[in-house]
Design an enzyme around this catalytic site. Structure first.
Site, PDB file in Angstrom:
ATOM      1  N   ILE A 141       0.868  -1.168   0.000  1.00 15.79           N
ATOM      2  CA  ILE A 141       0.000   0.000   0.000  1.00 15.79           C
ATOM      3  C   ILE A 141       0.912   1.227   0.000  1.00 15.79           C
ATOM      4  CG2 ILE A 141      -1.814   1.245   1.246  1.00 15.79           C
ATOM      5  CD1 ILE A 141      -2.668  -1.636   0.630  1.00 15.79           C
ATOM      6  N   GLU A 142       0.554   2.222  -0.802  1.00 15.90           N
ATOM      7  CA  GLU A 142       1.255   3.509  -0.783  1.00 15.90           C
ATOM      8  C   GLU A 142       0.262   4.581  -0.363  1.00 15.90           C
ATOM      9  OE1 GLU A 142       3.181   6.857  -3.806  1.00 15.90           O
ATOM     10  OE2 GLU A 142       2.547   4.932  -4.623  1.00 15.90           O
ATOM     11  N   ILE A 143       0.716   5.489   0.480  1.00 15.04           N
ATOM     12  CA  ILE A 143      -0.048   6.685   0.806  1.00 15.04           C
ATOM     13  C   ILE A 143       0.828   7.851   0.361  1.00 15.04           C
ATOM     14  CG2 ILE A 143      -1.201   8.036   2.590  1.00 15.04           C
ATOM     15  CD1 ILE A 143      -2.363   5.221   2.404  1.00 15.04           C
TER      16      ILE A 143
END
Length: 174
Positions: free
Chosen positions: A130-132
């Site tokens: 997951i990337e934020i």
């Protein structure tokens, strides 16, 4: 139906991402408590274990792996691996929350033309990345044609004036 060379399949949006998981319950907990997704009704005709969640304009379909022991084990967090990315309001808030929840993450930075994009990468319980980010500050510049205003406001049929082409010159990964 009129043919559209820039959108030959007449796509309108991303609907969902399917993720194989070892434990549907554990993954549901993660996607709800960490990323803010909500469970939604799943067709009863689907005769395998899974769950559907919705949030941020897209669905996440969790599918219980038929042989969970054969799923790849979590590895080091690699920003260059397959991942899904979410835009956020405050990188500082996200980083603080990840630390409070005890979630390991890697910070990365992209700089382009005086614009800085911050990125945080971490894994779900099964190692899916997951990337934020605050990527919305980086203009979307097609290699050919016209420029979109930014990631969250892209409407292929309403793009604005052409802009000079640029490339990302530096990507800094820890």
């Amino acid at each position: 139906m009129k043919e559209d060379a820039g959108n030959p399949l007449h796509l309108t949006s991303l609907n969902h991402v399917s993720v194989l998981c070892r434990s549907v319950d554990e993954s549901m907990n993660f996607y709800q408590k960490v990323l803010g997704f909500i469970p939604i009704r799943r067709p009863e005709s689907l005769n395998f274990e899974g769950a559907w969640l919705f949030g941020h304009g897209i669905g996440i379909h969790l599918l219980c792996a038929p042989e969970p022991e054969k799923l790849p084990k979590k590895t080091a967090i690699n920003p260059k691996d397959n991942h899904i990315s979410f835009q956020c309001e405050s990188m500082g808030v996200v980083e603080k929350k990840l630390e409070e929840m005890g979630i390991d993450y890697v910070r990365a930075l992209v700089e382009e033309g005086g614009i800085q994009v911050d990125q945080l990468f971490f894994h779900d319980p099964d190692g899916f990345m997951i990337e934020i980010c605050n990527c919305d500050s980086l203009p979307v510049v097609p290699l050919v044609g016209e420029m979109a205003r930014s990631c969250s406001r892209v409407k292929l049929h309403q793009m604005v004036q052409p802009q000079p082409q640029t490339q990302i010159h530096q990507v800094v990964y820890p």
